[in-house]
Design a protein around this motif. Structure first.
Motif, PDB file in Angstrom:
ATOM      1  N   THR A   9      20.344 -24.684  15.395  1.00 16.02           N
ATOM      2  CA  THR A   9      19.227 -24.346  16.284  1.00 16.02           C
ATOM      3  C   THR A   9      19.721 -23.672  17.552  1.00 16.02           C
ATOM      4  O   THR A   9      19.161 -22.668  18.017  1.00 16.02           O
ATOM      5  N   ALA A  10      20.806 -24.203  18.119  1.00 17.33           N
ATOM      6  CA  ALA A  10      21.359 -23.613  19.337  1.00 17.33           C
ATOM      7  C   ALA A  10      21.886 -22.210  19.084  1.00 17.33           C
ATOM      8  O   ALA A  10      21.745 -21.314  19.923  1.00 17.33           O
ATOM      9  N   ALA A  11      22.484 -22.000  17.896  1.00 18.11           N
ATOM     10  CA  ALA A  11      23.025 -20.676  17.566  1.00 18.11           C
ATOM     11  C   ALA A  11      21.915 -19.645  17.465  1.00 18.11           C
ATOM     12  O   ALA A  11      22.023 -18.528  17.976  1.00 18.11           O
ATOM     13  N   VAL A  12      20.815 -20.011  16.803  1.00 17.37           N
ATOM     14  CA  VAL A  12      19.690 -19.091  16.676  1.00 17.37           C
ATOM     15  C   VAL A  12      19.062 -18.817  18.039  1.00 17.37           C
ATOM     16  O   VAL A  12      18.718 -17.679  18.377  1.00 17.37           O
ATOM     17  N   ALA A  13      18.910 -19.859  18.849  1.00 18.67           N
ATOM     18  CA  ALA A  13      18.322 -19.679  20.176  1.00 18.67           C
ATOM     19  C   ALA A  13      19.176 -18.756  21.031  1.00 18.67           C
ATOM     20  O   ALA A  13      18.662 -17.889  21.747  1.00 18.67           O
ATOM     21  N   ALA A  14      20.494 -18.909  20.946  1.00 20.40           N
ATOM     22  CA  ALA A  14      21.383 -18.033  21.713  1.00 20.40           C
ATOM     23  C   ALA A  14      21.247 -16.592  21.267  1.00 20.40           C
ATOM     24  O   ALA A  14      21.278 -15.664  22.082  1.00 20.40           O
ATOM     25  N   ALA A  15      21.086 -16.387  19.957  1.00 23.44           N
ATOM     26  CA  ALA A  15      20.976 -15.027  19.427  1.00 23.44           C
ATOM     27  C   ALA A  15      19.712 -14.334  19.906  1.00 23.44           C
ATOM     28  O   ALA A  15      19.661 -13.112  19.988  1.00 23.44           O
ATOM     29  N   LEU A  16      18.677 -15.097  20.223  1.00 27.00           N
ATOM     30  CA  LEU A  16      17.421 -14.498  20.678  1.00 27.00           C
ATOM     31  C   LEU A  16      17.590 -13.762  22.007  1.00 27.00           C
ATOM     32  O   LEU A  16      16.777 -12.909  22.350  1.00 27.00           O
ATOM     33  N   PHE A  17      18.659 -14.070  22.746  1.00 26.06           N
ATOM     34  CA  PHE A  17      18.875 -13.415  24.018  1.00 26.06           C
ATOM     35  C   PHE A  17      19.760 -12.179  23.894  1.00 26.06           C
ATOM     36  O   PHE A  17      20.108 -11.568  24.890  1.00 26.06           O
ATOM     37  N   VAL A  18      20.120 -11.801  22.639  1.00 25.74           N
ATOM     38  CA  VAL A  18      20.940 -10.620  22.431  1.00 25.74           C
ATOM     39  C   VAL A  18      20.100  -9.391  22.707  1.00 25.74           C
ATOM     40  O   VAL A  18      18.984  -9.276  22.202  1.00 25.74           O
ATOM     41  N   PRO A  19      20.570  -8.413  23.482  1.00 30.63           N
ATOM     42  CA  PRO A  19      19.821  -7.179  23.683  1.00 30.63           C
ATOM     43  C   PRO A  19      19.540  -6.505  22.353  1.00 30.63           C
ATOM     44  O   PRO A  19      20.335  -6.554  21.432  1.00 30.63           O
ATOM     45  N   ALA A  20      18.375  -5.852  22.252  1.00 32.23           N
ATOM     46  CA  ALA A  20      17.918  -5.290  20.983  1.00 32.23           C
ATOM     47  C   ALA A  20      18.864  -4.249  20.429  1.00 32.23           C
ATOM     48  O   ALA A  20      18.875  -4.005  19.233  1.00 32.23           O
ATOM     49  N   ALA A  21      19.679  -3.611  21.256  1.00 36.26           N
ATOM     50  CA  ALA A  21      20.542  -2.540  20.767  1.00 36.26           C
ATOM     51  C   ALA A  21      21.793  -3.073  20.094  1.00 36.26           C
ATOM     52  O   ALA A  21      22.566  -2.309  19.536  1.00 36.26           O
ATOM     53  N   HIS A  22      22.040  -4.376  20.150  1.00 35.07           N
ATOM     54  CA  HIS A  22      23.268  -4.932  19.595  1.00 35.07           C
ATOM     55  C   HIS A  22      22.939  -5.979  18.544  1.00 35.07           C
ATOM     56  O   HIS A  22      22.064  -6.807  18.722  1.00 35.07           O
ATOM     57  N   ALA A  23      23.700  -5.942  17.440  1.00 33.84           N
ATOM     58  CA  ALA A  23      23.436  -6.865  16.347  1.00 33.84           C
ATOM     59  C   ALA A  23      24.277  -8.126  16.454  1.00 33.84           C
ATOM     60  O   ALA A  23      23.921  -9.158  15.915  1.00 33.84           O
ATOM     61  N   GLU A  24      25.434  -8.067  17.131  1.00 36.84           N
ATOM     62  CA  GLU A  24      26.297  -9.225  17.208  1.00 36.84           C
ATOM     63  C   GLU A  24      26.438  -9.673  18.661  1.00 36.84           C
ATOM     64  O   GLU A  24      26.149  -8.924  19.596  1.00 36.84           O
ATOM     65  N   VAL A  25      26.904 -10.903  18.837  1.00 35.02           N
ATOM     66  CA  VAL A  25      27.101 -11.466  20.172  1.00 35.02           C
ATOM     67  C   VAL A  25      28.592 -11.408  20.498  1.00 35.02           C
ATOM     68  O   VAL A  25      29.410 -11.976  19.776  1.00 35.02           O
ATOM     69  N   ALA A  26      28.944 -10.730  21.585  1.00 37.70           N
ATOM     70  CA  ALA A  26      30.331 -10.688  22.028  1.00 37.70           C
ATOM     71  C   ALA A  26      30.671 -12.015  22.702  1.00 37.70           C
ATOM     72  O   ALA A  26      29.965 -12.458  23.617  1.00 37.70           O
ATOM     73  N   ILE A  27      31.738 -12.666  22.254  1.00 39.70           N
ATOM     74  CA  ILE A  27      32.123 -13.972  22.783  1.00 39.70           C
ATOM     75  C   ILE A  27      33.172 -13.845  23.879  1.00 39.70           C
ATOM     76  O   ILE A  27      32.948 -14.160  25.034  1.00 39.70           O
ATOM     77  N   ASP A  28      34.354 -13.345  23.513  1.00 35.17           N
ATOM     78  CA  ASP A  28      35.464 -13.294  24.470  1.00 35.17           C
ATOM     79  C   ASP A  28      36.610 -12.529  23.816  1.00 35.17           C
ATOM     80  O   ASP A  28      36.561 -12.186  22.631  1.00 35.17           O
ATOM     81  N   VAL A  29      37.645 -12.285  24.602  1.00 32.53           N
ATOM     82  CA  VAL A  29      38.902 -11.742  24.096  1.00 32.53           C
ATOM     83  C   VAL A  29      39.958 -12.822  24.283  1.00 32.53           C
ATOM     84  O   VAL A  29      40.292 -13.199  25.408  1.00 32.53           O
ATOM     85  N   ILE A  30      40.453 -13.338  23.171  1.00 28.37           N
ATOM     86  CA  ILE A  30      41.424 -14.430  23.203  1.00 28.37           C
ATOM     87  C   ILE A  30      42.651 -14.016  22.401  1.00 28.37           C
ATOM     88  O   ILE A  30      42.541 -13.667  21.223  1.00 28.37           O
ATOM     89  N   GLY A  31      43.804 -14.048  23.045  1.00 27.84           N
ATOM     90  CA  GLY A  31      45.042 -13.690  22.364  1.00 27.84           C
ATOM     91  C   GLY A  31      45.030 -12.270  21.817  1.00 27.84           C
ATOM     92  O   GLY A  31      45.619 -12.007  20.768  1.00 27.84           O
ATOM     93  N   GLY A  32      44.348 -11.383  22.506  1.00 26.92           N
ATOM     94  CA  GLY A  32      44.274 -10.001  22.056  1.00 26.92           C
ATOM     95  C   GLY A  32      43.270  -9.758  20.958  1.00 26.92           C
ATOM     96  O   GLY A  32      43.201  -8.659  20.405  1.00 26.92           O
ATOM     97  N   SER A  33      42.461 -10.761  20.629  1.00 27.78           N
ATOM     98  CA  SER A  33      41.457 -10.640  19.572  1.00 27.78           C
ATOM     99  C   SER A  33      40.062 -10.614  20.178  1.00 27.78           C
ATOM    100  O   SER A  33      39.671 -11.539  20.898  1.00 27.78           O
ATOM    101  N   GLU A  34      39.290  -9.536  19.911  1.00 28.92           N
ATOM    102  CA  GLU A  34      37.920  -9.415  20.377  1.00 28.92           C
ATOM    103  C   GLU A  34      37.012 -10.195  19.434  1.00 28.92           C
ATOM    104  O   GLU A  34      36.802  -9.800  18.293  1.00 28.92           O
ATOM    105  N   ILE A  35      36.452 -11.300  19.923  1.00 27.13           N
ATOM    106  CA  ILE A  35      35.709 -12.233  19.072  1.00 27.13           C
ATOM    107  C   ILE A  35      34.211 -12.003  19.225  1.00 27.13           C
ATOM    108  O   ILE A  35      33.691 -11.924  20.347  1.00 27.13           O
ATOM    109  N   THR A  36      33.521 -11.889  18.107  1.00 28.85           N
ATOM    110  CA  THR A  36      32.066 -11.747  18.095  1.00 28.85           C
ATOM    111  C   THR A  36      31.465 -12.805  17.184  1.00 28.85           C
ATOM    112  O   THR A  36      32.139 -13.362  16.306  1.00 28.85           O
TER     113      THR A  36
END
Length: 403
Positions: A9-36
């Motif tokens: 439920t929390a994951a879906v709710a968080a996704a609702l705040f994604v801007p319409a132009a983007h399909a994935e949620v950018a999380i962070d860059v950890i250890g040189g890895s761009e995580i979505t």
């Protein structure tokens, strides 16, 4: 392994705040890895117009001719980097199983030249390899669900360019326990003699060979209705089977807002003390983007873009015909005199299916789908000692949210 409902439920709710132009949620860059973070939630409804078999009678025999179910609840973490490394960890909270969970290394930075280790879809079947969220129809073709090898643990090597590719793999069981088993290997080659924006001609050929689970095999298929609990064609449990090999041929043409594709599968099961069992099937389909959008092409599969005008959305009309034959035997016309069994070989049945449908993609995260399925099947009944025709119709609907 159970995923807590509050997490979904929390994951879906968080996704609702994604801007319409983007399909994935950018999380962070950890250890040189761009995580979505990506996800897919599908809710389905099936309404059955039964003929002979009660297609959902096994569901507590509730006497209803309809089924409603959360079909998928997929949560996926992806990473790009460091360097030419890509990784993914996917989990379906509805089915309680792992999805793609693997690491890929792109050789020389070329996305079409790679080594991959972990769980991934095996190199076979255009429809199976295409993105689930952009399926042309609510249910994959019966032949794809029956013959295609989906996700397994293993290793793969692929090379090619934008117009051709060759991928080979060796695999074992699924990552989630108590699901598909049987070690084997496979390969798929593709060629696109035409590959321009809005115009693609694609051909493919695949081969898989793997051990059957516990020396037993059972091929059967639902009538293109994922919520049906009954199958209209069924080989029965074939003991003393050793290995199964499947050859697949595929073709696709994209011409602006039109897409046509088809696949043919032929399969052989090697048996110890019976004749080998052979079956086959195919489908052909066509899709029209009424609003004018076209498709892309990447890695030997089509890609579906966003609507040209998000507020208006993208409308699609489609039709598909698929057919499969699980019969590999005949009736003995005089079993008493010959002392032979009534059925010589396997009579699993034949099934032909027409599906027509409409899809509507709204903005960048929502899809509605409606399908009408018409089935024509025929199978030998040991109880009545005759062939029985069973020709139901099914109405299907899907609401989908993805990010």
């Amino acid at each position: 392994m159970k995923l807590h409902r509050q997490l979904l439920t929390a994951a879906v709710a968080a996704a609702l705040f994604v801007p319409a132009a983007h399909a994935e949620v950018a999380i962070d860059v950890i250890g040189g890895s761009e995580i979505t973070f990506e996800g897919l939630v599908q809710a389905d409804g099936n309404w059955f117009d039964n003929d002979v078999t009660d297609l959902n009678g096994g569901d507590a025999a509730n006497g209803k001719d309809s089924e409603f179910e959360l079909r998928r609840a997929e949560l996926v973490l992806k990473g790009k980097g460091p360097g030419n490394v890509e990784w993914v960890v996917g989990y379906d909270a509805k089915a309680d199983k792992f999805l793609d969970t693997n690491i890929k290394y792109k050789l020389a930075g070329n996305a079409n030249h790679f080594v991959q280790v972990g769980q991934f879809k095996q190199p076979n079947s255009l429809e199976e390899l295409s993105s689930t969220k952009n399926n042309d129809f609510i249910s994959k073709a019966a032949v794809t669900n029956t013959y295609a090898v989906a996700r397994r643990l293993g290793g793969a090597y692929g090379f090619g360019d934008s117009n051709w590719s060759v991928t080979a793999s060796a695999f074992g069981r699924e990552l989630t326990r108590n699901l598909a088993h049987g070690s084997g290997y496979g390969a798929r080659g593709t060629w696109a003699p035409i590959n321009d924006k809005g115009q693609v001609l694609h051909f493919g050929l695949s081969y898989v060979d793997y051990d059957t689970d516990a020396d037993a095999l059972r091929l059967r298929a639902r009538p293109n209705a994922d919520l049906a609990t009954a199958r209209l064609v069924d080989s029965g449990n074939l003991v003393d089977t050793d290995r199964i090999t499947t050859i697949g041929a595929e073709a696709m043409y994209i011409g602006g807002p039109f897409k046509a594709q088809g696949e043919y599968y032929t399969s052989k099961a090697k048996r110890y003390s019976h004749d080998n069992y052979e079956s086959d099937g195919f489908y052909v389909s066509g899709l029209w983007n009424i609003t004018g959008e076209t498709w892309g092409y990447k890695g030997g599969t089509p890609t579906t873009g966003l609507p040209d005008e998000p507020g208006r959305g993208m409308w699609q009309l489609g039709a598909r015909y698929d057919s499969m034959n699980l019969d590999d035997g005949h009736l003995n016309t005089n079993p008493v005199a010959s002392g032979a069994p009534i059925v010589d070989g396997v009579l699993g049945g034949k099934m032909d299916i027409w599906t027509v449908g409409v899809n509507y993609y709204w903005r960048s995260n929502t899809k509605f789908a409606l399908n009408y399925v018409m089935v024509d099947s025929k199978k030998y009944s040991s109880a009545s000692r005759t062939f029985v025709n069973d020709d139901p119709n099914i109405l299907e609907a899907r609401l989908q949210f993805f990010w």
